[in-house]
Enzyme design. Structure first.
Site, PDB file in Angstrom:
ATOM      1  N   LYS A  39       0.808  -1.177  -0.099  1.00  0.00           N
ATOM      2  CA  LYS A  39      -0.086  -0.270  -0.081  1.00  0.00           C
ATOM      3  C   LYS A  39       0.618   1.412   0.187  1.00  0.00           C
ATOM      4  O   LYS A  39       0.720   2.163  -0.845  1.00  0.00           O
ATOM      5  CB  LYS A  39      -0.902   0.218   1.276  1.00  0.00           C
ATOM      6  CG  LYS A  39      -1.667  -1.176   1.430  1.00  0.00           C
ATOM      7  CD  LYS A  39      -2.667  -0.992   2.532  1.00  0.00           C
ATOM      8  CE  LYS A  39      -1.940  -1.065   3.761  1.00  0.00           C
ATOM      9  NZ  LYS A  39      -1.293  -2.395   4.454  1.00  0.00           N
TER      10      LYS A  39
ATOM     11  N   ARG B 249      -9.323   1.751   9.683  1.00  0.00           N
ATOM     12  CA  ARG B 249      -8.887   0.220   9.951  1.00  0.00           C
ATOM     13  C   ARG B 249      -9.695  -0.480  10.780  1.00  0.00           C
ATOM     14  O   ARG B 249      -9.442  -1.754  10.925  1.00  0.00           O
ATOM     15  CB  ARG B 249      -7.584   0.251  10.655  1.00  0.00           C
ATOM     16  CG  ARG B 249      -6.243  -0.131   9.945  1.00  0.00           C
ATOM     17  CD  ARG B 249      -4.981   0.195  10.636  1.00  0.00           C
ATOM     18  NE  ARG B 249      -3.818  -0.506  10.225  1.00  0.00           N
ATOM     19  CZ  ARG B 249      -3.016  -0.008   9.589  1.00  0.00           C
ATOM     20  NH1 ARG B 249      -2.865   1.104   9.513  1.00  0.00           N
ATOM     21  NH2 ARG B 249      -1.808  -0.760   9.390  1.00  0.00           N
TER      22      ARG B 249
ATOM     23  N   ARG C 261      11.999  -5.655   4.485  1.00  0.00           N
ATOM     24  CA  ARG C 261      11.700  -4.271   4.096  1.00  0.00           C
ATOM     25  C   ARG C 261      12.639  -3.597   4.834  1.00  0.00           C
ATOM     26  O   ARG C 261      13.020  -3.630   6.148  1.00  0.00           O
ATOM     27  CB  ARG C 261      10.228  -4.097   4.754  1.00  0.00           C
ATOM     28  CG  ARG C 261       9.986  -2.455   4.652  1.00  0.00           C
ATOM     29  CD  ARG C 261       8.572  -1.951   4.852  1.00  0.00           C
ATOM     30  NE  ARG C 261       8.030  -2.405   6.003  1.00  0.00           N
ATOM     31  CZ  ARG C 261       6.726  -2.428   6.269  1.00  0.00           C
ATOM     32  NH1 ARG C 261       5.998  -1.764   5.473  1.00  0.00           N
ATOM     33  NH2 ARG C 261       6.248  -2.675   7.219  1.00  0.00           N
TER      34      ARG C 261
ATOM     35  N   ARG D  29      11.649  -1.641  10.342  1.00  0.00           N
ATOM     36  CA  ARG D  29      10.714  -1.172  11.342  1.00  0.00           C
ATOM     37  C   ARG D  29      10.920  -2.208  12.610  1.00  0.00           C
ATOM     38  O   ARG D  29      10.867  -3.493  12.306  1.00  0.00           O
ATOM     39  CB  ARG D  29       9.597  -0.950  10.829  1.00  0.00           C
ATOM     40  CG  ARG D  29       9.302   0.143  10.154  1.00  0.00           C
ATOM     41  CD  ARG D  29       8.065   0.397   9.299  1.00  0.00           C
ATOM     42  NE  ARG D  29       6.894  -0.221   9.871  1.00  0.00           N
ATOM     43  CZ  ARG D  29       5.526  -0.054   9.243  1.00  0.00           C
ATOM     44  NH1 ARG D  29       5.560   0.414   8.038  1.00  0.00           N
ATOM     45  NH2 ARG D  29       4.368  -0.805   9.825  1.00  0.00           N
TER      46      ARG D  29
ATOM     47  N   ARG E 115       0.211  -8.732  13.678  1.00  0.00           N
ATOM     48  CA  ARG E 115      -0.342  -7.366  12.731  1.00  0.00           C
ATOM     49  C   ARG E 115      -1.282  -8.261  11.685  1.00  0.00           C
ATOM     50  O   ARG E 115      -2.315  -7.878  11.369  1.00  0.00           O
ATOM     51  CB  ARG E 115       0.884  -6.721  12.117  1.00  0.00           C
ATOM     52  CG  ARG E 115       1.511  -5.704  13.086  1.00  0.00           C
ATOM     53  CD  ARG E 115       2.839  -4.993  12.546  1.00  0.00           C
ATOM     54  NE  ARG E 115       2.476  -4.681  11.274  1.00  0.00           N
ATOM     55  CZ  ARG E 115       3.661  -4.602  10.372  1.00  0.00           C
ATOM     56  NH1 ARG E 115       4.882  -5.277  10.471  1.00  0.00           N
ATOM     57  NH2 ARG E 115       3.210  -3.895   9.442  1.00  0.00           N
TER      58      ARG E 115
END
Ligand code: AP5
Length: 209
Positions: free
Chosen positions: A13, A86, A125, A152, A163
């Protein structure tokens, strides 16, 4: 156009929001990026939110709305919302807020990706601490601006799984909510970044002939 990007963590996203907003001049508002930036400035509300973010949980609705409401009411038409709403409660609050300022959502782009692929992507990532660009391997420093890359805290394996579980339980019900409003557009999120941008452009009426 006013767009919402919806989908599991790691579905791409943020990557696509940066491509599409750059291309069409949309204002980009990513709530994850916003929270991380406020945390780095020591904002007291964001520091409260960080406790939930670090565990892979959603920030409670009331706190989240308190943090983002000012940005939401000041949104200029032609935006991409990434990471908000969300929960159903957030979706209803957003609807009311947008109605109040005479703005409507044109498309909710749903990034459809398997948990397995999302987990793989998040484990690799890297993000630039200066310009925020996202990469899928450690290039040492950002090719765009030379900034340092970081991973992160919520991209640890256990937090990624949490998550994804939170996404399926709390966020996935929004698919039905927007489907019923006739504005949900599904995008197959497996493929190269360029292939997925092309699928989104085509939804926005900018496909190749
Ligand atoms: P947030 O930062 O929004 O995280 P997220 O939704 O979990 O999404 P991600 O940023 O992890 O994934 P993405 O889909 O953007 O993928 P990306 O483009 O980076 O939120 C973080 C936290 O903040 C939440 O957990 C919560 O605590 C809190 N929060 C935020 N908003 C909230 C709200 N509204 N309410 C309550 N709490 C809230 O790509 C992932 C990787 O894949 C990258 O390495 C990228 O290079 C790579 N990649 C991208 N596209 C491709 C492709 N096509 N092929 C191969 N690799 C690709």
């Amino acid at each position: 156009m006013n767009l919402i990007f919806l989908g599991p963590p790691g579905a791409g996203k943020g990557t696509q929001a940066k491509v599409i907003s750059g291309e069409f001049g949309y204002t980009y508002m990513g709530t994850g990026d916003l929270l991380r930036s406020l945390v780095s400035k020591g904002d007291p509300l964001a520091l409260k939110a960080k406790e939930f973010m670090d565990k892979g949980e959603l920030v409670p609705d009331a706190l989240m709305v308190e943090i983002v409401s000012e940005q939401l009411v000041n949104l200029k038409k032609g935006f991409i919302l990434d990471g908000f709403p969300r929960t159903l409660e957030q979706a209803q609050i957003l609807e009311e807020m947008l109605k109040g300022i005479g703005v409507k959502i044109d498309h909710v782009i749903y990034f459809d990706l398997s948990d397995r692929e999302a987990e793989k992507r998040l484990s690799n990532r890297y993000q630039c601490k200066d310009c925020g660009n996202i990469y899928n391997s450690n290039l040492g420093q950002c090719p765009k601006c030379g900034g340092a890359l970081f991973r992160r805290k919520d991209d640890e394996p256990e937090t990624i799984r949490k998550r994804l579980e939170v996404y399926h339980r709390q966020t996935a019900p929004l698919l039905d909510f927007y489907e019923k409003k006739g504005i949900l557009r599904r995008v197959e999120a497996q493929g190269t970044v360029e292939e997925i941008s092309k699928r989104i452009r085509s939804i926005l009426g900018h496909g190749e002939n």
